[in-house]
Enzyme design. Structure first.
Site, short mmCIF file in Angstrom:
data_model
loop_
_atom_site.label_atom_id
_atom_site.label_comp_id
_atom_site.label_asym_id
_atom_site.label_seq_id
_atom_site.Cartn_x
_atom_site.Cartn_y
_atom_site.Cartn_z
N GLN A 25 0.84 -1.18 0.00
CA GLN A 25 0.00 0.00 0.00
C GLN A 25 0.88 1.24 0.00
OE1 GLN A 25 -2.71 0.12 3.27
NE2 GLN A 25 -3.30 2.24 2.92
N SER A 105 4.93 -5.97 2.73
CA SER A 105 3.75 -5.82 3.56
C SER A 105 2.51 -6.39 2.86
CB SER A 105 3.55 -4.34 3.94
OG SER A 105 2.56 -4.20 4.92
N LEU A 106 1.56 -5.56 2.44
CA LEU A 106 0.40 -6.04 1.69
C LEU A 106 0.82 -6.95 0.54
CD1 LEU A 106 -2.56 -5.96 0.56
CD2 LEU A 106 -1.84 -3.87 -0.65
N ARG A 130 -8.00 -7.88 6.18
CA ARG A 130 -6.82 -7.19 6.74
C ARG A 130 -6.99 -5.69 6.63
NH1 ARG A 130 -1.77 -5.23 4.58
NH2 ARG A 130 0.06 -5.75 5.87
N HIS A 214 2.65 -1.70 11.21
CA HIS A 214 3.84 -2.49 11.57
C HIS A 214 4.45 -2.02 12.88
CE1 HIS A 214 3.57 -4.73 7.89
NE2 HIS A 214 3.50 -3.61 7.21
N GLN A 263 3.21 -10.10 11.29
CA GLN A 263 3.52 -9.00 10.37
C GLN A 263 2.80 -7.72 10.75
OE1 GLN A 263 1.73 -7.77 6.82
NE2 GLN A 263 3.26 -8.79 5.53
#
Length: 344
Positions: A25, A105-106, A130, A214, A263
């Site tokens: 993202q 990440s994503l 999520r 995070h 994560q």
């Protein structure tokens, strides 16, 4: 320019070992689906809409930049464009000898899908869940993120510790590339660290994000994501995916529920993940699939001499897939800006 620089392979002509990488993202932009609208894979947009309960075509074609900053909408939009890019690149024969995947990440969710760990339906449902969980958590526990440049990791860690000892809530959220570290925390703590960074000849760049991703401030998102993870089936075996939380490759579905929960509150160790792909798994060619070229910039600063192949649009793919089209390294990116738009 050597043969390896133009092909990404060894000098003996063998096929280069390829890693597929997917951005996170922050890569979204208004109209980013337009480039894929006339491709054979566009029907996937309707599938993702059905699985996620979100009108993804509206997001990809008509939604403005401000609306796309909303965490849940941005995540499903970026994920869908990555799936489109992957399907089209695969159909064009561009992927080559893929030995591993990774995502920032994503993007790790798209990597799991591309690696065969999750079917599209389950991955889309997970990404939607999520995004909703992270948005709700950010509303309950407000925070922000910021990139730190011109300071080494030891200095950044020392400044974070100093702010924490004074009662501030700030943590390292991403280690993206040499000199590219992203922080998460409350606005007050990030501002305090920015003051300390200036005193040490560094610079802090605030990012336009919706929360302190995070970091421990995301802890309350875990319950909703845990429920979504319990409802999907991971393949027992799949192509290795290098995990954000520990930069290790995993080829078994049994690990991913715990890894994805961790994560949410752990830093993305992207620099180390790229080194795992390049040094441990022997990848010499990195294909970035999705909007923008942020990962390409990071990778070129980490894995010197590796070939980077960004596939950000149908036009870029067509150019790369043309007969005898060369794949060549791109010019180095600005170290102060490369790596900053990928917080989550």
């Amino acid at each position: 320019m050597t043969d390896r620089e133009t092909t990404g392979g060894a000098l003996d002509g063998t096929a280069p070992r390829t890693a597929l990488v997917f951005p996170g993202q922050g890569a979204q932009k208004a109209g980013m689906g337009q480039t894929w609208r006339d491709t054979a894979s566009w029907g996937l947009v309707a599938e993702v809409s059905e699985y996620s309960g979100i009108d993804v075509e509206e997001l990809l074609l008509k939604t403005d930049d401000e609306t796309l900053r909303r965490t849940d909408l941005a995540q499903i939009a970026v994920f869908t464009t990555e799936v489109l890019a992957h399907r089209e690149a695969e159909a064009a024969g561009l992927l080559g000898d893929v030995v591993a995947c990774a995502g920032h990440s994503l993007g790790e969710y798209t990597a799991l899908h591309a690696a065969g760990a999750l079917p599209l339906a389950d991955t889309a449902r997970l990404v939607a869940a999520r995004g909703r969980a992270m948005r709700a958590c950010a509303e309950r526990s407000p925070g922000t993120m910021a990139a730190v440049v011109r300071l080494g990791p030891e200095t950044v860690e020392a400044l974070v510790t100093q702010v924490q000892e004074d009662g501030g809530q700030v943590w390292i959220a991403n280690v993206n590339a040499p000199g590219a570290i992203v922080l998460s925390g409350t606005a007050e703590a990030v501002d305090r660290l920015a003051e300390l960074a200036l005193e040490n000849e560094g610079k802090v760049i605030r990012l336009a994000v919706g929360g302190a991703f995070h970091s421990p401030l995301m802890a309350s998102a875990a319950d909703d994501v845990r429920e979504a993870l319990a409802a999907v089936h991971f393949a027992a075996e799949h192509l290795p995916v290098v995990a954000n939380v520990d930069a290790r490759p995993y080829a078994s579905g049994e690990h991913w529920r715990e890894l994805e929960l961790n994560q949410l509150t752990s830093p993305v160790r992207w620099e180390e993940s790229v080194r795992t792909l390049a040094d441990d798994l022997g990848c010499t060619r990195f294909v970035e699939l999705g909007p923008g070229r942020q990962l390409t910039g990071m990778i070129r600063r980490i894995a010197k001499g590796a070939l980077t192949v960004p596939v950000e649009s149908a036009a870029a793919l067509a150019k790369l897939a043309a007969p005898e089209a060369p794949e060549a390294p791109e010019a180095p990116e600005n170290p102060e800006t490369s790596g900053t738009p990928e917080p989550r």
